[in-house]
Design a protein around this motif. Structure first.
Motif, PDB file in Angstrom:
ATOM      1  N   LEU A 232      74.496  42.220  42.440  1.00 41.10           N
ATOM      2  CA  LEU A 232      73.216  41.582  42.782  1.00 41.10           C
ATOM      3  C   LEU A 232      72.728  40.689  41.646  1.00 41.10           C
ATOM      4  CD1 LEU A 232      71.351  44.491  44.563  1.00 41.10           C
ATOM      5  CD2 LEU A 232      71.580  42.172  45.470  1.00 41.10           C
ATOM      6  N   ARG A 233      72.895  41.191  40.422  1.00 41.82           N
ATOM      7  CA  ARG A 233      72.462  40.436  39.250  1.00 41.82           C
ATOM      8  C   ARG A 233      73.171  39.068  39.218  1.00 41.82           C
ATOM      9  NH1 ARG A 233      74.328  43.705  34.892  1.00 41.82           N
ATOM     10  NH2 ARG A 233      72.393  44.900  34.793  1.00 41.82           N
ATOM     11  N   GLU A 234      74.495  39.104  39.482  1.00 40.92           N
ATOM     12  CA  GLU A 234      75.278  37.863  39.514  1.00 40.92           C
ATOM     13  C   GLU A 234      74.758  36.915  40.583  1.00 40.92           C
ATOM     14  OE1 GLU A 234      77.992  36.767  37.668  1.00 40.92           O
ATOM     15  OE2 GLU A 234      77.287  38.394  36.374  1.00 40.92           O
ATOM     16  N   GLN A 235      74.442  37.499  41.745  1.00 40.84           N
ATOM     17  CA  GLN A 235      73.974  36.695  42.873  1.00 40.84           C
ATOM     18  C   GLN A 235      72.653  35.999  42.548  1.00 40.84           C
ATOM     19  OE1 GLN A 235      74.235  39.543  46.143  1.00 40.84           O
ATOM     20  NE2 GLN A 235      74.187  37.801  47.557  1.00 40.84           N
ATOM     21  N   VAL A 236      71.714  36.771  41.992  1.00 38.25           N
ATOM     22  CA  VAL A 236      70.392  36.208  41.675  1.00 38.25           C
ATOM     23  C   VAL A 236      70.545  35.128  40.609  1.00 38.25           C
ATOM     24  CG1 VAL A 236      68.092  36.692  40.757  1.00 38.25           C
ATOM     25  CG2 VAL A 236      69.175  38.333  42.289  1.00 38.25           C
ATOM     26  N   TRP A 237      71.333  35.437  39.608  1.00 42.80           N
ATOM     27  CA  TRP A 237      71.508  34.463  38.524  1.00 42.80           C
ATOM     28  C   TRP A 237      72.155  33.183  39.055  1.00 42.80           C
ATOM     29  CZ3 TRP A 237      69.831  32.039  34.806  1.00 42.80           C
ATOM     30  CH2 TRP A 237      70.619  31.342  33.893  1.00 42.80           C
ATOM     31  N   GLY A 238      73.119  33.353  39.961  1.00 39.63           N
ATOM     32  CA  GLY A 238      73.771  32.194  40.572  1.00 39.63           C
ATOM     33  C   GLY A 238      72.751  31.284  41.247  1.00 39.63           C
ATOM     34  N   LEU A 239      71.846  31.885  41.979  1.00 38.45           N
ATOM     35  CA  LEU A 239      70.821  31.101  42.690  1.00 38.45           C
ATOM     36  C   LEU A 239      69.870  30.424  41.718  1.00 38.45           C
ATOM     37  CD1 LEU A 239      70.068  33.752  45.429  1.00 38.45           C
ATOM     38  CD2 LEU A 239      70.877  31.422  45.888  1.00 38.45           C
ATOM     39  N   LEU A 240      69.481  31.155  40.671  1.00 34.45           N
ATOM     40  CA  LEU A 240      68.515  30.594  39.720  1.00 34.45           C
ATOM     41  C   LEU A 240      69.161  29.488  38.892  1.00 34.45           C
ATOM     42  CD1 LEU A 240      66.695  33.806  38.522  1.00 34.45           C
ATOM     43  CD2 LEU A 240      65.769  31.989  39.948  1.00 34.45           C
ATOM     44  N   ARG A 241      70.388  29.711  38.466  1.00 31.96           N
ATOM     45  CA  ARG A 241      71.070  28.739  37.621  1.00 31.96           C
ATOM     46  C   ARG A 241      71.224  27.425  38.358  1.00 31.96           C
ATOM     47  NH1 ARG A 241      76.332  31.070  35.483  1.00 31.96           N
ATOM     48  NH2 ARG A 241      76.662  31.141  37.710  1.00 31.96           N
ATOM     49  N   GLN A 242      71.617  27.533  39.617  1.00 39.17           N
ATOM     50  CA  GLN A 242      71.757  26.368  40.473  1.00 39.17           C
ATOM     51  C   GLN A 242      70.442  25.583  40.506  1.00 39.17           C
ATOM     52  OE1 GLN A 242      72.244  27.462  44.554  1.00 39.17           O
ATOM     53  NE2 GLN A 242      74.392  26.895  44.488  1.00 39.17           N
ATOM     54  N   ASN A 243      69.371  26.343  40.633  1.00 40.26           N
ATOM     55  CA  ASN A 243      68.058  25.739  40.765  1.00 40.26           C
ATOM     56  C   ASN A 243      67.594  25.092  39.474  1.00 40.26           C
ATOM     57  OD1 ASN A 243      65.774  25.343  42.532  1.00 40.26           O
ATOM     58  ND2 ASN A 243      64.686  26.571  41.031  1.00 40.26           N
ATOM     59  N   VAL A 244      67.874  25.760  38.352  1.00 34.92           N
ATOM     60  CA  VAL A 244      67.477  25.211  37.062  1.00 34.92           C
ATOM     61  C   VAL A 244      68.183  23.878  36.846  1.00 34.92           C
ATOM     62  CG1 VAL A 244      67.693  25.582  34.568  1.00 34.92           C
ATOM     63  CG2 VAL A 244      66.905  27.427  36.040  1.00 34.92           C
ATOM     64  N   VAL A 245      69.446  23.813  37.300  1.00 37.54           N
ATOM     65  CA  VAL A 245      70.199  22.584  37.138  1.00 37.54           C
ATOM     66  C   VAL A 245      69.668  21.485  38.061  1.00 37.54           C
ATOM     67  CG1 VAL A 245      72.481  21.545  37.432  1.00 37.54           C
ATOM     68  CG2 VAL A 245      72.250  23.746  36.305  1.00 37.54           C
ATOM     69  N   THR A 246      69.294  21.857  39.292  1.00 35.66           N
ATOM     70  CA  THR A 246      68.903  20.802  40.235  1.00 35.66           C
ATOM     71  C   THR A 246      67.461  20.346  40.053  1.00 35.66           C
ATOM     72  OG1 THR A 246      68.370  22.454  41.875  1.00 35.66           O
ATOM     73  CG2 THR A 246      70.531  21.414  42.068  1.00 35.66           C
ATOM     74  N   LEU A 247      66.605  21.199  39.491  1.00 37.39           N
ATOM     75  CA  LEU A 247      65.189  20.827  39.404  1.00 37.39           C
ATOM     76  C   LEU A 247      64.942  19.527  38.652  1.00 37.39           C
ATOM     77  CD1 LEU A 247      62.891  23.936  38.984  1.00 37.39           C
ATOM     78  CD2 LEU A 247      62.732  22.088  40.649  1.00 37.39           C
ATOM     79  N   PRO A 248      65.460  19.382  37.419  1.00 38.03           N
ATOM     80  CA  PRO A 248      65.158  18.148  36.704  1.00 38.03           C
ATOM     81  C   PRO A 248      65.704  16.925  37.448  1.00 38.03           C
ATOM     82  CG  PRO A 248      66.113  19.784  35.245  1.00 38.03           C
ATOM     83  CD  PRO A 248      66.249  20.306  36.633  1.00 38.03           C
ATOM     84  N   ARG A 249      66.830  17.097  38.147  1.00 39.83           N
ATOM     85  CA  ARG A 249      67.401  15.967  38.889  1.00 39.83           C
ATOM     86  C   ARG A 249      66.458  15.527  39.987  1.00 39.83           C
ATOM     87  NH1 ARG A 249      73.111  18.030  40.056  1.00 39.83           N
ATOM     88  NH2 ARG A 249      73.989  18.044  37.988  1.00 39.83           N
ATOM     89  N   GLN A 250      65.906  16.512  40.714  1.00 35.91           N
ATOM     90  CA  GLN A 250      64.967  16.163  41.787  1.00 35.91           C
ATOM     91  C   GLN A 250      63.772  15.427  41.213  1.00 35.91           C
ATOM     92  OE1 GLN A 250      63.967  19.824  43.673  1.00 35.91           O
ATOM     93  NE2 GLN A 250      65.835  19.910  44.857  1.00 35.91           N
ATOM     94  N   GLU A 251      63.311  15.914  40.061  1.00 35.21           N
ATOM     95  CA  GLU A 251      62.149  15.279  39.448  1.00 35.21           C
ATOM     96  C   GLU A 251      62.493  13.855  39.022  1.00 35.21           C
ATOM     97  OE1 GLU A 251      60.856  17.829  36.336  1.00 35.21           O
ATOM     98  OE2 GLU A 251      59.608  19.012  37.693  1.00 35.21           O
ATOM     99  N   ALA A 252      63.689  13.711  38.432  1.00 41.37           N
ATOM    100  CA  ALA A 252      64.117  12.386  37.984  1.00 41.37           C
ATOM    101  C   ALA A 252      64.208  11.444  39.180  1.00 41.37           C
ATOM    102  CB  ALA A 252      65.460  12.480  37.279  1.00 41.37           C
ATOM    103  N   ALA A 253      64.752  11.958  40.299  1.00 45.87           N
ATOM    104  CA  ALA A 253      64.898  11.134  41.501  1.00 45.87           C
ATOM    105  C   ALA A 253      63.519  10.708  42.014  1.00 45.87           C
ATOM    106  CB  ALA A 253      65.632  11.913  42.578  1.00 45.87           C
ATOM    107  N   ALA A 254      62.569  11.651  41.976  1.00 43.23           N
ATOM    108  CA  ALA A 254      61.223  11.336  42.462  1.00 43.23           C
ATOM    109  C   ALA A 254      60.609  10.241  41.596  1.00 43.23           C
ATOM    110  CB  ALA A 254      60.350  12.584  42.442  1.00 43.23           C
ATOM    111  N   ARG A 255      60.892  10.322  40.287  1.00 46.63           N
ATOM    112  CA  ARG A 255      60.293   9.333  39.377  1.00 46.63           C
ATOM    113  C   ARG A 255      60.901   7.948  39.612  1.00 46.63           C
ATOM    114  NH1 ARG A 255      61.118  12.859  35.006  1.00 46.63           N
ATOM    115  NH2 ARG A 255      59.518  14.420  35.223  1.00 46.63           N
ATOM    116  N   THR A 256      62.244   7.896  39.730  1.00 45.65           N
ATOM    117  CA  THR A 256      62.866   6.580  39.911  1.00 45.65           C
ATOM    118  C   THR A 256      62.503   5.998  41.272  1.00 45.65           C
ATOM    119  OG1 THR A 256      64.867   7.745  40.499  1.00 45.65           O
ATOM    120  CG2 THR A 256      64.819   6.783  38.319  1.00 45.65           C
TER     121      THR A 256
END
Ligand SMILES: Nc1ncnc2c1ncn2[C@@H]1O[C@H](COP(=O)(O)OP(=O)(O)OP(=O)(O)O)[C@@H](O)[C@H]1O
Ligand SMILES: [Mg+2]
Length: 266
Positions: A237-261
């Motif tokens: 379960l720990r691996e699963q949760v971390w997998g989801l969070l890590r994915q999100n941490v990586v995608t968040l700044p990209r979404q923000e960058a896309a919104a800005r551009t």
């Protein structure tokens, strides 16, 4: 069985900053739910919506199937920063919600006094928050939340300020309290192990705005202890949760960058 708490198609924004969009969540009576997600995603906002301190702009939040507006007395809310009043003693702080509900001062304080031993605070009734350890402050804060309403308890990062040992003690203490009170509990945490150890279900909040949360069921027998963390099931379960969070941490700044551009300044 009827849901104790339900979000149905909820939308909420602060000005032009969207936090929730088409958000659904169902919580059963007596369930223990952990909510985990990146900082600033809107977890505390979610709790303020449940407590009725904020109102959704669309959709509904139902308690026992109805859109109750005045949730005073139903929802116990332990906010992220413990909001003990420094000029009130332990008893006076914990009695506050009862006094707000109209219980006479003397009676309210007697009720609190009778509860203090279960919280390891019997000797501290007349102490001021500044004289207490972090764990004691959290227990006063918890007792106060419990006295404002036991139907639904909202715990916003209740143990984040505690050292590791006290934190483990408090986790076991909270599991026992939950089983004793039968309350429906929702707890926000940034600690993956804590989220899994305590919960029936871990809700991973991702996206900006938060859309459909990912739910993971924790099918491990109770009572659990800190040793339950060593189980293979726990580790998966720990691996699963971390997998989801890590994915999100990586995608968040990209979404923000896309919104800005894209020219959106929000
Ligand atoms: N009263 C407010 N007015 C405007 N914006 C707010 C307000 N409260 C929070 N926000 C913004 O809404 C977003 C979500 O805040 P919230 O406190 O719900 O996040 P969180 O997930 O609890 O974060 P953390 O894990 O750091 O506690 C943040 O970007 C925050 O700046
Ligand atoms: Mg928060």
């Amino acid at each position: 069985m009827l849901d104790k708490l339900a979000f149905s198609g909820v939308r909420f924004s602060y000005g032009d900053q969207p936090i929730l969009q088409h958000f659904d969540l169902r919580v059963k009576q007596g369930e223990f739910i952990s909510l985990i997600g990146p900082s600033g995603i809107g977890k505390s906002t979610l709790f303020q919506l449940i407590a009725g301190l904020l109102q959704p702009q669309a959709g509904a939040i139902l308690v026992d199937g109805s859109p109750v507006e005045n949730r005073l007395g139903m929802v116990g809310y332990m906010p992220q920063r413990d909001a003990l009043l420094p000029w009130r003693t332990v008893v006076e702080n914990a009695a506050l919600p009862l006094e707000i509900k109209g219980v006479p001062k003397k009676e309210a304080r007697e009720t609190v006094r009778s509860q203090l031993p279960r919280y390891g605070l019997a000797e501290w009734a007349e102490a001021y928050p500044g004289q207490l350890s972090g764990g004691m402050r959290q227990r006063v804060s918890f007792l106060r939340a419990l006295l404002s309403g036991t139907d639904i308890m909202l715990l916003d990062e209740p143990f984040s300020a505690l050292d590791g040992i006290t934190r483990m003690e408090m986790q076991e203490w909270l599991m026992a309290m939950w089983q004793e009170t039968g309350s429906t509990m929702l707890m926000i945490t940034h600690d993956i192990d804590e989220a899994i150890l305590l919960a029936d279900r871990v809700i991973v909040l991702t996206g900006r705005p938060i859309e459909q949360p990912v739910e993971l069921k924790v099918d491990m027998e109770r009572p659990r202890t800190t040793a339950s963390r060593n189980r293979a099931q726990f580790q998966a379960l720990r691996e699963q949760v971390w997998g989801l969070l890590r994915q999100n941490v990586v995608t968040l700044p990209r979404q923000e960058a896309a919104a800005r551009t894209a020219g959106g300044d929000a």
